[in-house]
Design a protein around this motif. Structure first.
Motif, PDB file in Angstrom:
ATOM      1  N   UNK A  86       1.093  -0.948   0.588  1.00  0.00           N
ATOM      2  CA  UNK A  86      -0.050  -0.050  -0.087  1.00  0.00           C
ATOM      3  C   UNK A  86       1.516   1.412  -0.081  1.00  0.00           C
ATOM      4  N   UNK A  87       1.673   1.177   0.571  1.00  0.00           N
ATOM      5  CA  UNK A  87       2.420   2.608   0.646  1.00  0.00           C
ATOM      6  C   UNK A  87       3.976   2.941  -0.222  1.00  0.00           C
ATOM      7  N   UNK A 102       7.779  -5.596  -2.918  1.00  0.00           N
ATOM      8  CA  UNK A 102       7.576  -4.788  -2.733  1.00  0.00           C
ATOM      9  C   UNK A 102       7.301  -4.632  -1.405  1.00  0.00           C
ATOM     10  N   UNK A 103       7.081  -5.723  -0.067  1.00  0.00           N
ATOM     11  CA  UNK A 103       6.706  -5.683   1.173  1.00  0.00           C
ATOM     12  C   UNK A 103       6.799  -4.242   2.530  1.00  0.00           C
ATOM     13  N   UNK A 104       5.715  -4.956   3.590  1.00  0.00           N
ATOM     14  CA  UNK A 104       6.088  -3.620   4.635  1.00  0.00           C
ATOM     15  C   UNK A 104       6.694  -4.761   5.536  1.00  0.00           C
ATOM     16  N   UNK A 105       7.161  -4.071   6.995  1.00  0.00           N
ATOM     17  CA  UNK A 105       7.964  -4.810   7.911  1.00  0.00           C
ATOM     18  C   UNK A 105       6.863  -4.924   9.573  1.00  0.00           C
ATOM     19  N   UNK A 106       5.783  -4.271   8.963  1.00  0.00           N
ATOM     20  CA  UNK A 106       4.875  -3.964   9.922  1.00  0.00           C
ATOM     21  C   UNK A 106       3.590  -4.281   9.866  1.00  0.00           C
ATOM     22  N   UNK A 112       2.532   6.146   8.667  1.00  0.00           N
ATOM     23  CA  UNK A 112       3.827   6.408   7.595  1.00  0.00           C
ATOM     24  C   UNK A 112       3.524   6.009   6.405  1.00  0.00           C
ATOM     25  N   UNK A 113       4.893   5.357   6.572  1.00  0.00           N
ATOM     26  CA  UNK A 113       5.332   4.028   4.567  1.00  0.00           C
ATOM     27  C   UNK A 113       6.093   3.562   5.588  1.00  0.00           C
ATOM     28  N   UNK A 114       5.576   2.295   4.982  1.00  0.00           N
ATOM     29  CA  UNK A 114       6.035   0.885   5.871  1.00  0.00           C
ATOM     30  C   UNK A 114       6.502   0.262   4.154  1.00  0.00           C
ATOM     31  N   UNK A 115       6.517   0.883   3.263  1.00  0.00           N
ATOM     32  CA  UNK A 115       7.019  -0.227   2.180  1.00  0.00           C
ATOM     33  C   UNK A 115       8.202   0.495   0.879  1.00  0.00           C
ATOM     34  N   UNK A 116       8.834  -0.011   0.647  1.00  0.00           N
ATOM     35  CA  UNK A 116       9.843   0.220   0.080  1.00  0.00           C
ATOM     36  C   UNK A 116       9.644   1.487  -1.334  1.00  0.00           C
ATOM     37  N   UNK A 117      10.555   2.580  -1.584  1.00  0.00           N
ATOM     38  CA  UNK A 117      10.447   3.594  -1.777  1.00  0.00           C
ATOM     39  C   UNK A 117      11.375   2.784  -3.792  1.00  0.00           C
ATOM     40  N   UNK A 127      11.658 -13.386  -8.583  1.00  0.00           N
ATOM     41  CA  UNK A 127      12.556 -12.893  -7.318  1.00  0.00           C
ATOM     42  C   UNK A 127      12.608 -12.372  -5.891  1.00  0.00           C
ATOM     43  N   UNK A 128      12.994 -11.462  -5.880  1.00  0.00           N
ATOM     44  CA  UNK A 128      13.709 -10.280  -5.389  1.00  0.00           C
ATOM     45  C   UNK A 128      12.653  -9.510  -4.472  1.00  0.00           C
ATOM     46  N   UNK A 129      13.195  -9.677  -2.601  1.00  0.00           N
ATOM     47  CA  UNK A 129      12.279  -9.016  -2.006  1.00  0.00           C
ATOM     48  C   UNK A 129      12.390  -7.907  -1.073  1.00  0.00           C
ATOM     49  N   UNK A 130      12.233  -6.535  -1.420  1.00  0.00           N
ATOM     50  CA  UNK A 130      12.041  -5.775  -1.327  1.00  0.00           C
ATOM     51  C   UNK A 130      11.495  -4.663   0.237  1.00  0.00           C
ATOM     52  N   UNK A 131      12.088  -5.388   1.712  1.00  0.00           N
ATOM     53  CA  UNK A 131      11.404  -5.254   2.587  1.00  0.00           C
ATOM     54  C   UNK A 131      12.085  -3.697   3.528  1.00  0.00           C
ATOM     55  N   UNK A 132      10.768  -3.705   3.759  1.00  0.00           N
ATOM     56  CA  UNK A 132      10.031  -2.072   4.478  1.00  0.00           C
ATOM     57  C   UNK A 132      10.444  -0.696   4.043  1.00  0.00           C
ATOM     58  N   UNK A 133      11.500   0.474   4.957  1.00  0.00           N
ATOM     59  CA  UNK A 133      10.817   1.782   4.207  1.00  0.00           C
ATOM     60  C   UNK A 133      11.626   2.600   4.404  1.00  0.00           C
ATOM     61  N   UNK A 134      11.956   1.435   2.827  1.00  0.00           N
ATOM     62  CA  UNK A 134      13.530   1.811   2.074  1.00  0.00           C
ATOM     63  C   UNK A 134      13.221   2.231   0.923  1.00  0.00           C
TER      64      UNK A 134
END
Length: 178
Positions: A86-87, A102-106, A112-117, A127-134
């Motif tokens: 979502x974010x 492109x996933x969140x961590x909470x 606020x933002x929980x997903x990557x930019x 298959x890459x996983x990009x996790x969190x507000x990074x």
């Protein structure tokens, strides 16, 4: 729309006519439905927007939350198993292969933002996983099956679990990307 088809043809040598891309590329179809759902979502028609994207997920196997922010000419190649939270924020001319998250961590209790930019002209491998507000900088290449948990600077290649920067890419590499 014309520049969108042109950008896909540059990134996918198997792409044929515009009609072929429109009819047979699930990533293109999912993105078209996302644009409709996002429009509705931001105009307080959230149940309808979420319903549209629910059917997109069932039929095409691509899950994009209607609240995500997606720039111009995103190309989801093959598409099955792609998840965009979502974010998440995705820049222009990004290529995403199948199985990318492109996933969140909470669990969403914090505002606020929980997903990557994701920056502009980024390629994200299968298959890459990009996790969190990074943040992933402009012009990055994320290797297949990489797990990215920290910011990646612009114009670099990151691979591995957890992902690490392995190579710096020159600006000239992207001169005719789109």
């Amino acid at each position: 729309m014309k520049d969108y088809f042109k950008s896909i043809k540059k990134r996918d040598p198997a792409a044929g006519s515009n009609l072929q891309i429109l009819l047979y590329y699930p990533g293109v179809q999912a993105l078209m439905w996302f644009r409709v759902a996002s429009f509705l979502y931001h105009r307080k028609c959230r149940p309808i927007a979420e319903f549209i994207m629910y059917w997109v997920r069932l039929i095409l196997g691509i899950e994009i939350h209607p609240a995500a922010t997606i720039g111009k000419r995103l190309f989801i190649d093959h598409g099955t198993g792609v998840v965009i939270g979502a974010t998440a924020i995705i820049g222009d001319d990004v290529t995403i292969f199948h199985g990318v998250t492109l996933g969140g961590t909470s669990v969403g209790t914090k505002p606020g933002r929980r997903h990557p930019k994701i920056g502009n002209q980024v390629l994200i491998g299968t298959g890459a996983k990009i996790i969190g507000a990074i943040s992933i900088g402009d012009g990055c290449r994320i290797g297949a099956n990489a797990v990215v948990l920290e910011d990646i600077p612009s114009f670099t290649t990151a691979v591995g679990v957890p992902a690490a920067v392995k190579k710096t890419i020159t600006d000239a590499y992207f001169a005719d990307y789109i």
